[in-house]
Design a protein around this motif. Structure first.
Motif, PDB file in Angstrom:
ATOM      1  N   VAL A   1       0.814  -1.228   0.000  1.00 25.14           N
ATOM      2  CA  VAL A   1       0.000   0.000   0.000  1.00 25.14           C
ATOM      3  C   VAL A   1       0.841   1.268   0.000  1.00 25.14           C
ATOM      4  N   ASP A   2       2.139   1.137   0.302  1.00 20.09           N
ATOM      5  CA  ASP A   2       2.911   2.376   0.418  1.00 20.09           C
ATOM      6  C   ASP A   2       4.299   2.300  -0.216  1.00 20.09           C
ATOM      7  N   ALA A   3       5.202   1.500   0.379  1.00 24.28           N
ATOM      8  CA  ALA A   3       6.628   1.631   0.024  1.00 24.28           C
ATOM      9  C   ALA A   3       6.943   1.351  -1.442  1.00 24.28           C
TER      10      ALA A   3
ATOM     11  N   GLY B   1       8.022   5.622  -5.997  1.00 23.73           N
ATOM     12  CA  GLY B   1       9.404   5.894  -6.398  1.00 23.73           C
ATOM     13  C   GLY B   1      10.340   6.413  -5.326  1.00 23.73           C
ATOM     14  N   LYS B   2       9.918   6.406  -4.053  1.00 22.86           N
ATOM     15  CA  LYS B   2      10.891   6.799  -3.022  1.00 22.86           C
ATOM     16  C   LYS B   2      11.785   5.596  -2.733  1.00 22.86           C
ATOM     17  N   THR B   3      13.089   5.791  -2.860  1.00 27.33           N
ATOM     18  CA  THR B   3      14.022   4.701  -2.591  1.00 27.33           C
ATOM     19  C   THR B   3      15.116   5.237  -1.674  1.00 27.33           C
TER      20      THR B   3
ATOM     21  N   LEU C   1      -5.341   5.870  -3.907  1.00 27.02           N
ATOM     22  CA  LEU C   1      -5.161   7.121  -3.153  1.00 27.02           C
ATOM     23  C   LEU C   1      -3.718   7.605  -3.268  1.00 27.02           C
ATOM     24  N   LYS C   2      -2.776   6.652  -3.160  1.00 24.25           N
ATOM     25  CA  LYS C   2      -1.370   7.056  -3.243  1.00 24.25           C
ATOM     26  C   LYS C   2      -1.031   7.534  -4.652  1.00 24.25           C
ATOM     27  N   ALA C   3      -1.532   6.809  -5.682  1.00 31.71           N
ATOM     28  CA  ALA C   3      -1.235   7.196  -7.068  1.00 31.71           C
ATOM     29  C   ALA C   3      -1.719   8.621  -7.319  1.00 31.71           C
TER      30      ALA C   3
ATOM     31  N   LEU D   1       1.541  18.375  -1.677  1.00 31.70           N
ATOM     32  CA  LEU D   1       0.501  17.416  -1.283  1.00 31.70           C
ATOM     33  C   LEU D   1       1.045  16.077  -0.771  1.00 31.70           C
ATOM     34  N   ARG D   2       2.145  15.606  -1.380  1.00 39.62           N
ATOM     35  CA  ARG D   2       2.669  14.290  -0.984  1.00 39.62           C
ATOM     36  C   ARG D   2       3.049  14.255   0.490  1.00 39.62           C
ATOM     37  N   GLN D   3       3.314  15.435   1.043  1.00 34.58           N
ATOM     38  CA  GLN D   3       3.698  15.463   2.458  1.00 34.58           C
ATOM     39  C   GLN D   3       2.550  15.038   3.385  1.00 34.58           C
ATOM     40  N   THR D   4       1.314  15.009   2.842  1.00 36.22           N
ATOM     41  CA  THR D   4       0.210  14.492   3.672  1.00 36.22           C
ATOM     42  C   THR D   4       0.440  13.008   3.997  1.00 36.22           C
ATOM     43  N   LEU D   5       1.156  12.312   3.103  1.00 34.82           N
ATOM     44  CA  LEU D   5       1.436  10.880   3.346  1.00 34.82           C
ATOM     45  C   LEU D   5       2.393  10.692   4.524  1.00 34.82           C
ATOM     46  N   ASN D   6       2.950  11.790   4.984  1.00 29.83           N
ATOM     47  CA  ASN D   6       3.865  11.707   6.132  1.00 29.83           C
ATOM     48  C   ASN D   6       3.146  11.821   7.463  1.00 29.83           C
ATOM     49  N   PHE D   7       1.808  11.796   7.441  1.00 34.08           N
ATOM     50  CA  PHE D   7       1.058  11.848   8.699  1.00 34.08           C
ATOM     51  C   PHE D   7       1.614  10.768   9.649  1.00 34.08           C
TER      52      PHE D   7
HETATM   53  N1  GLY Z   1       5.742   6.905   2.124  1.00 30.46           N
HETATM   54  C1  GLY Z   1       5.394   8.219   1.821  1.00 30.46           C
HETATM   55  C2  GLY Z   1       5.601   8.587   0.397  1.00 30.46           C
HETATM   56  O1  GLY Z   1       5.832   7.727  -0.445  1.00 30.46           O
HETATM   57  O2  GLY Z   1       5.558   9.743   0.082  1.00 30.46           O
END
Ligand code: GLY
Length: 344
Positions: free
Chosen positions: A139-141, A145-147, A225-227, A239-245
């Motif tokens: 669902v996330d990692a 593309g964050k590596t 949601l992530k896409a 906006l992506r910083q919301t995923l850092n909740f």
């Molecule tokens: N795990 C948070 C992000 O991919 O931005």
């Protein structure tokens, strides 16, 4: 006929996330359909996952015509470091991998982050295909593309944005997860519900298990949601910083424990700590309890402040914090890092 969802991530180098059951056995075929030029694959996995799924993956890759070099590292966040990356790069070079070869990651978030990073820097970038085996990685990692890897000074301090060419989420693999690893993934699922999807929150109130039929829908929804977020802000400037909740404090808890507190547990605690004064606090705690996630920690405000000084998301002296005051809605607040304690 295999029933699966294909979710598009429309970024500069766009790709698909496949979500379904029984997908692993055909992973070689799916990779081949994505890019016909690849001849060799560097398959990265770890000591917990390899005994379960390595043979099936290698078989599928070989049936699709690939030559496979495997690399298995010791499972755990402690392995996510530059030494391990250097070893992998050495093997790629020794085996004369070229720009038309690829890396395949088979594992959880540590594997997808680290294999993705290796792919991002070898020969200035080769393709990576992600086969996440944990709920958290599905669902996330593995998506977005964050590596990267950790330094002893902090989590994910070295890394690159490197989008995968395909992500294969086989939900059958989740039935083998132990309870802790399943709960960890649910921490990220709960995060999506609280930051952006009230309906998802309602669905989660009926406790899901790792064998639940509904899990596939839930994974697909989180990926959608992530896409959506990644398409709007691929490089994490807004906006992506919301995923850092929950992640800002979560990373400090993880780092302070020398990575003995699992990521999903640290994020659960981080979400609860940053929401202490929010109207959603009691609903959040109820949901964390439902999925056997922790919501308290004895970390002090000073330790949190000390830890965030090394947070990679800090810009100058400021930090952007994701705050949820209403289920399904997230606000970003940019503050002096030293003011973080006002939420606690
Ligand atoms: N795990 C948070 C992000 O991919 O931005």
């Amino acid at each position: 006929m295999i029933n699966m969802r294909r979710i598009k991530v429309r970024v500069r180098h766009g790709y698909e996330v496949m979500v379904g059951k029984n997908l692993l056995k055909d992973c070689g075929k799916y990779i081949n359909l994505t890019d016909t030029r690849i001849s060799r694959i560097f398959l990265v996995s770890e000591t917990n996952v390899a005994p379960l799924f390595l043979d099936k993956t290698v078989d599928s890759l070989k049936r699709a015509g690939y030559e496979v070099v495997t690399y298995i590292f010791e499972a755990g966040e402690q392995s996510k470091n530059l030494d391990e990356v250097a070893k992998m790069l050495g093997i790629l070079a020794e085996n004369r991998f070229t720009r038309t070869d690829a890396v395949v990651a088979l594992g959880g978030g540590v594997t997808t982050d680290m294999a993705g990073f290796v792919a991002s820097i070898f020969l200035r970038g080769i393709k990576v295909f992600q086969i996440p085996t944990t709920l958290l990685a599905q669902v996330d990692a593995s998506v977005g593309g964050k590596t990267g890897v950790d330094l002893k000074e902090g989590k994910n301090l070295v890394g690159a944005f490197h989008q995968p060419s395909l992500v294969i989420c086989d939900c059958d693999l989740l039935s083998t997860l132990n309870d802790t690893v399943f709960s960890e993934g649910m921490g990220e699922v709960i995060k999506y519900a609280f930051i952006s999807d009230r309906k998802l929150y309602e669905k989660l109130k009926t406790r899901l298990t790792k064998t639940s039929d509904k899990l596939e829908d839930i994974v697909a929804r989180c990926v959608e949601l992530k896409a959506d977020v990644v398409e709007k802000d691929e490089l994490d400037n807004g906006l992506r910083q919301t995923l850092n909740f929950g992640h800002t404090i979560g990373h400090v808890i993880e780092c302070k424990s020398n990575y003995t507190v699992p990521h999903g547990f640290a994020v659960a605690k981080g979400m609860a700590l940053i929401s202490r004064k929010s109207p959603v606090y009691s609903d959040l705690v109820e949901m964390l309890k439902l999925y056997e996630l922790p919501y308290e920690d004895d970390i002090t405000a000073d330790e949190i402040l000390d830890g965030i000084l090394n947070d990679k998301k800090k810009r100058g002296s400021k930090i952007t914090v994701a705050i949820v005051n209403e289920i399904g809605k997230c606000d970003l607040e940019t503050i002096e890092a030293t003011e973080l304690t006002r939420y606690l």
